[in-house]
Design a protein around this motif. Structure first.
Motif, PDB file in Angstrom:
ATOM      1  N   SER A   1      -8.523  10.340   0.200  1.00  0.00           N
ATOM      2  CA  SER A   1      -7.970   9.356   1.786  1.00  0.00           C
ATOM      3  C   SER A   1      -7.701  10.535   2.614  1.00  0.00           C
ATOM      4  O   SER A   1      -7.395  11.621   2.469  1.00  0.00           O
ATOM      5  N   PRO A   2      -7.988  10.300   3.968  1.00  0.00           N
ATOM      6  CA  PRO A   2      -7.877  11.195   4.967  1.00  0.00           C
ATOM      7  C   PRO A   2      -6.389  11.422   5.166  1.00  0.00           C
ATOM      8  O   PRO A   2      -6.030  12.504   6.064  1.00  0.00           O
ATOM      9  N   PHE A   3      -5.604  10.665   4.918  1.00  0.00           N
ATOM     10  CA  PHE A   3      -4.164  10.848   4.912  1.00  0.00           C
ATOM     11  C   PHE A   3      -3.534  11.717   3.700  1.00  0.00           C
ATOM     12  O   PHE A   3      -2.300  12.291   3.751  1.00  0.00           O
ATOM     13  N   VAL A   4      -4.370  12.218   2.852  1.00  0.00           N
ATOM     14  CA  VAL A   4      -3.812  13.340   1.679  1.00  0.00           C
ATOM     15  C   VAL A   4      -4.487  14.553   2.146  1.00  0.00           C
ATOM     16  O   VAL A   4      -5.728  14.755   2.633  1.00  0.00           O
ATOM     17  N   ASP A   5      -3.616  15.613   2.301  1.00  0.00           N
ATOM     18  CA  ASP A   5      -3.660  16.968   2.947  1.00  0.00           C
ATOM     19  C   ASP A   5      -4.681  17.733   1.756  1.00  0.00           C
ATOM     20  O   ASP A   5      -4.891  17.519   0.806  1.00  0.00           O
ATOM     21  N   GLU A   6      -5.201  19.199   2.285  1.00  0.00           N
ATOM     22  CA  GLU A   6      -6.051  19.846   1.503  1.00  0.00           C
ATOM     23  C   GLU A   6      -5.451  20.111   0.076  1.00  0.00           C
ATOM     24  O   GLU A   6      -6.051  20.532  -0.798  1.00  0.00           O
ATOM     25  N   ASN A   7      -4.222  19.934  -0.038  1.00  0.00           N
ATOM     26  CA  ASN A   7      -3.462  20.346  -1.347  1.00  0.00           C
ATOM     27  C   ASN A   7      -3.176  19.308  -2.136  1.00  0.00           C
ATOM     28  O   ASN A   7      -2.208  19.276  -3.003  1.00  0.00           O
ATOM     29  N   ASN A   8      -3.619  18.032  -1.791  1.00  0.00           N
ATOM     30  CA  ASN A   8      -3.711  16.576  -2.655  1.00  0.00           C
ATOM     31  C   ASN A   8      -2.541  16.229  -2.376  1.00  0.00           C
ATOM     32  O   ASN A   8      -1.898  15.690  -3.385  1.00  0.00           O
ATOM     33  N   ILE A   9      -1.569  16.482  -1.223  1.00  0.00           N
ATOM     34  CA  ILE A   9      -0.351  15.875  -1.162  1.00  0.00           C
ATOM     35  C   ILE A   9      -0.300  14.867   0.058  1.00  0.00           C
ATOM     36  O   ILE A   9      -0.901  14.914   1.037  1.00  0.00           O
ATOM     37  N   TYR A  10       0.329  13.636  -0.372  1.00  0.00           N
ATOM     38  CA  TYR A  10       0.488  12.644   0.671  1.00  0.00           C
ATOM     39  C   TYR A  10       2.031  12.751   0.860  1.00  0.00           C
ATOM     40  O   TYR A  10       2.746  12.679  -0.162  1.00  0.00           O
ATOM     41  N   ARG A  11       2.413  12.612   2.109  1.00  0.00           N
ATOM     42  CA  ARG A  11       3.773  12.648   2.707  1.00  0.00           C
ATOM     43  C   ARG A  11       4.291  11.450   2.758  1.00  0.00           C
ATOM     44  O   ARG A  11       3.719  10.905   3.787  1.00  0.00           O
ATOM     45  N   VAL A  12       5.475  11.278   2.369  1.00  0.00           N
ATOM     46  CA  VAL A  12       6.209  10.087   2.648  1.00  0.00           C
ATOM     47  C   VAL A  12       7.487  10.417   3.119  1.00  0.00           C
ATOM     48  O   VAL A  12       8.147  10.960   2.544  1.00  0.00           O
ATOM     49  N   VAL A  13       7.886   9.896   4.410  1.00  0.00           N
ATOM     50  CA  VAL A  13       9.318  10.215   4.999  1.00  0.00           C
ATOM     51  C   VAL A  13      10.014   8.887   5.221  1.00  0.00           C
ATOM     52  O   VAL A  13       9.562   7.849   5.574  1.00  0.00           O
ATOM     53  N   PHE A  14      11.232   8.814   4.552  1.00  0.00           N
ATOM     54  CA  PHE A  14      12.332   7.690   4.841  1.00  0.00           C
ATOM     55  C   PHE A  14      13.587   8.241   5.245  1.00  0.00           C
ATOM     56  O   PHE A  14      13.775   9.332   5.238  1.00  0.00           O
ATOM     57  N   ALA A  15      14.202   7.143   5.767  1.00  0.00           N
ATOM     58  CA  ALA A  15      15.610   7.536   6.311  1.00  0.00           C
ATOM     59  C   ALA A  15      16.506   6.631   5.798  1.00  0.00           C
ATOM     60  O   ALA A  15      16.257   5.661   5.285  1.00  0.00           O
ATOM     61  N   ALA A  16      17.896   7.236   5.768  1.00  0.00           N
ATOM     62  CA  ALA A  16      19.033   6.509   5.228  1.00  0.00           C
ATOM     63  C   ALA A  16      19.840   6.349   6.320  1.00  0.00           C
ATOM     64  O   ALA A  16      20.253   7.485   7.200  1.00  0.00           O
ATOM     65  N   ILE A  17      20.423   5.244   6.836  1.00  0.00           N
ATOM     66  CA  ILE A  17      21.050   5.006   8.205  1.00  0.00           C
ATOM     67  C   ILE A  17      22.271   4.284   7.462  1.00  0.00           C
ATOM     68  O   ILE A  17      22.245   3.397   6.819  1.00  0.00           O
TER      69      ILE A  17
END
Ligand code: NAG
Ligand code: NAG
Ligand code: NAG
Ligand code: NAG
Length: 608
Positions: free
Chosen positions: A410-426
């Motif tokens: 997928s284009p959302f996966v970088d060249e190091n095969n990493i997919y980044r997910v960011v979430f927040a605690a509020i």
């Protein structure tokens, strides 16, 4: 004049200066004892004769002075005598001379030749010499009592400290003092000094020296208030939370007035800083380091103040400079209330890594965060970044679950095969505080991509070439990619056309291909080939009648094309793949293929 061996014998004639007598005044008579009875004429010449100070009676030989002489102008007059025989008009004897020595009178008072009449004196000057010196002189005869001078202080105002004078030599003296100056008591001193000679009676001169006392630091800064209270919010720096004023009696804007502030206690963690407002001399308190408090906290600071210039005081006519002997500097207590604010939730880890095979079935729990919040424990979670929309986040627990298959390609996966997910605690504080956490999902490759043609349409310049290369690619990584195996598919007409048919004409052809990767994953591709005359270039030359070319040439070309296209695909990728099931071509062109193989390729390759 004394006679001796018929010679003029001379001595020195003393003449009192400034004599109060009637002038001309006879000072001596010249006589000649050898020559008598003749008509003689006496003549003088030399110092003071031409200007009429001295004269001689040419007959009697009486020598006169015509007015007062001043020793300080000229001390010795050198005079020459001659005696003439008038009748013979000849000199009677050898030319001789004598000196008139002017005797000193104490007629000059001493003078101050160089005196500092206005002098600045620092208040904190230590006793001894003052920066006030004087030079003096008496014009009367040197090394006599009439020119010997004594300097003394005859009076001073005010009277304390006692000012005196020290005579350094016979022409210089300097003021001294005992005790100390206090600017607050006396800003100026008038000192009357007299220079007096030792004549009888003595003569003297008087001068007044003004001493201007320069204010130095003899007053320590005093805090106007003894206690201050101020509030500050935790976890922020804040300039100028409090101003603390001092009073200093020294002259404003001098170093004796300017205050320096320092912490005596309470700032061990260096959270606060102090500086001086140069205009107001106030102390400015600031918070310079962020600190987290779990509840509202009182911090006690003790602050001291001193001047830029060291303090010295004049007490009981003694100058005190030693800090141990001086009163201790003033201090002030400041209570800072550090206000606890809503602290953000704390993740155990703010970035974390998870590992996952791509294309896994959805519904897997990828990550469960650990979060703490001291002051507002109710935390909810929100997704900040999930660009491919593969995740779902549990609002209460922060648990991350996949809802779709993840694709490493997928284009959302970088060249190091990493997919980044960011979430927040509020948290639920007011205002709410937020922390974010980043999860790096490392995707492991599986063979989920079939090989594809790089370019699904190509031009075949049949006037120039007999073969074209057909590149293919596969998005997967080793070992799920090439080398590939190419196979022609499609109906029999097509197979026949691209193999042997000598009547293959110029035009557009669609060639279905089957491409297999290393793992036998099959991609079905269609290659569009335009067979044409490219002239000298690499693009088709569009003529009005494309079929007007020599038929036999075109036929040979197309045969080769058919052969070559097929063989390139096969030969490159088949040789090391002994077990392959290709679409069968048995019916057509068997002998042509064998023929080509014999000429150009390894005999190890078997092509059916
Ligand atoms: C100093 O002056 C006095 C008169 O004032 C005079 O009598 C005396 O001779 C002088 N002393 C010397 C040493 O010249
Ligand atoms: C400041 O506080 C200290 C104790 O922390 C106390 O001993 C001292 O007297 C206080 N000074 C003033 C000026 O209030
Ligand atoms: C594909 O082939 C056509 C014709 O042969 C050519 O014009 C085009 O530039 C090629 N595209 C790529 C991506 O190679
Ligand atoms: C082949 O296709 C090209 C463009 O795709 C077109 O310009 C050309 O006329 C076609 N040739 C024939 C013979 O149909």
């Amino acid at each position: 004049l004394l006679r001796s061996k018929r010679r003029w014998v001379l001595s020195t004639i003393e003449l009192q200066e400034e004599m109060e007598v009637e002038y001309p005044f006879k000072i001596t008579t010249v006589k000649n004892y050898i020559i008598t009875g003749q008509s003689l004429t006496f003549v003088i010449s030399g110092d003071g004769v031409h200007d009429g100070l001295f004269s001689i009676d040419d007959v009697t030989g009486d020598v006169y002075v015509h007015k007062k002489v001043d020793r300080e102008e000229k001390e010795i007059y050198h005079i020459t005598f001659d005696v003439w025989d008038e009748s013979a008009n000849t000199k009677m004897d050898r030319e001789l001379s004598f000196d008139v020595q002017v005797k000193d009178l104490n007629d000059n008072a001493p003078m101050f030749t160089n005196i500092m009449k206005i002098v600045s004196v620092d208040e904190n000057t230590a006793e001894g010499f003052l920066p006030a010196s004087m030079e003096f002189k008496d014009k009367d005869k040197e090394k006599t009592i009439n020119s010997t001078v004594s300097i003394s202080v005859v009076s001073q105002n005010p009277a304390e400290p006692k000012i005196n004078v020290t005579q350094i030599d016979d022409r210089m003296a300097r003021l001294t003092f005992k005790g100390c100056f206090d600017y607050d008591k006396a800003k100026q001193f008038k000192v009357k000094v007299t220079a007096s000679d030792h004549g009888k009676p003595p003569l003297s001169t008087t001068e007044v020296i003004t001493l201007n006392i320069v204010n130095k630091n003899n007053n320590a800064p005093k805090f106007k208030q003894k206690q201050y209270e101020v509030e500050a919010v935790e976890m922020t720096t804040h300039d100028d939370i409090l101003r603390i004023a001092v009073e200093d009696k020294d002259a404003p804007n001098t170093d004796g007035w300017k205050a320096k502030y320092y912490f005596i206690s309470g700032n061990e963690e260096e959270i606060y800083s102090l500086r001086t407002d140069p205009k107001t001399n106030e102390c400015i308190l600031s918070v310079v380091k962020e600190k987290n408090y779990n509840q509202n906290t009182l911090v006690n600071l003790t602050i001291g103040a001193e001047n830029v210039e060291p303090l010295s005081i004049c007490k009981d006519n003694k100058l005190i400079k030693d800090p141990k002997l001086l009163p201790p500097p003033d201090s002030v207590n400041v209570t800072v209330k550090m206000l606890d604010t809503n602290d953000a939730p704390v993740f155990e880890k703010y970035t974390d890594e998870v590992y996952q095979v791509e294309e896994s079935e959805p519904g897997q729990v990828l990550y469960t965060p650990k979060v703490q919040d001291i002051d507002s424990p109710n935390v909810r979670f929100v997704m900040v970044e999930d660009p491919a929309g593969w995740m779902s986040l549990d609002e209460k627990t922060g648990k991350i679950t996949t809802i779709k298959k993840m694709d490493r390609e997928s284009p959302f996966v970088d060249e190091n095969n990493i997919y980044r997910v960011v979430f927040a605690a509020i948290d639920d504080g007011t205002p709410p505080a937020t922390s974010t956490c980043t999860i790096k999902v490392h995707l492991k490759d599986i063979n989920d991509n079939t090989p594809k043609l790089v370019n699904s349409s190509m031009i075949f310049c049949d006037n120039k070439v007999i073969k074209i290369m057909v590149p293919a690619e596969d998005s997967d990584a080793e070992p799920y990619s090439g080398p590939f195996i190419f196979t022609l598919t499609g109906d029999k007409t097509l197979k026949r056309l691209w193999k042997l048919d000598p009547s293959l004409e110029r035009g557009n052809y669609s060639i279905p291909l089957l491409i297999q990767d290393k793992q036998n994953m099959i991609g079905h591709e269609t290659l569009e080939v335009e067979v044409c005359d490219c002239g000298g270039g690499n693009a088709c030359v569009r003529t009005i009648n494309p079929l007007s070319t020599n038929v036999s040439d075109a036929a040979i070309g197309t045969i080769s094309l058919g052969l070559l296209l097929f063989l390139i695909l096969l030969v490159i990728f088949v040789c090391n793949q002994p077990k392959r099931n290709f679409q069968s071509f048995e019916d057509q062109g068997q002998q042509s293929l064998i023929h080509y193989n014999e000429e150009g390729m390894s005999v190890d390759c078997k092509v059916s």
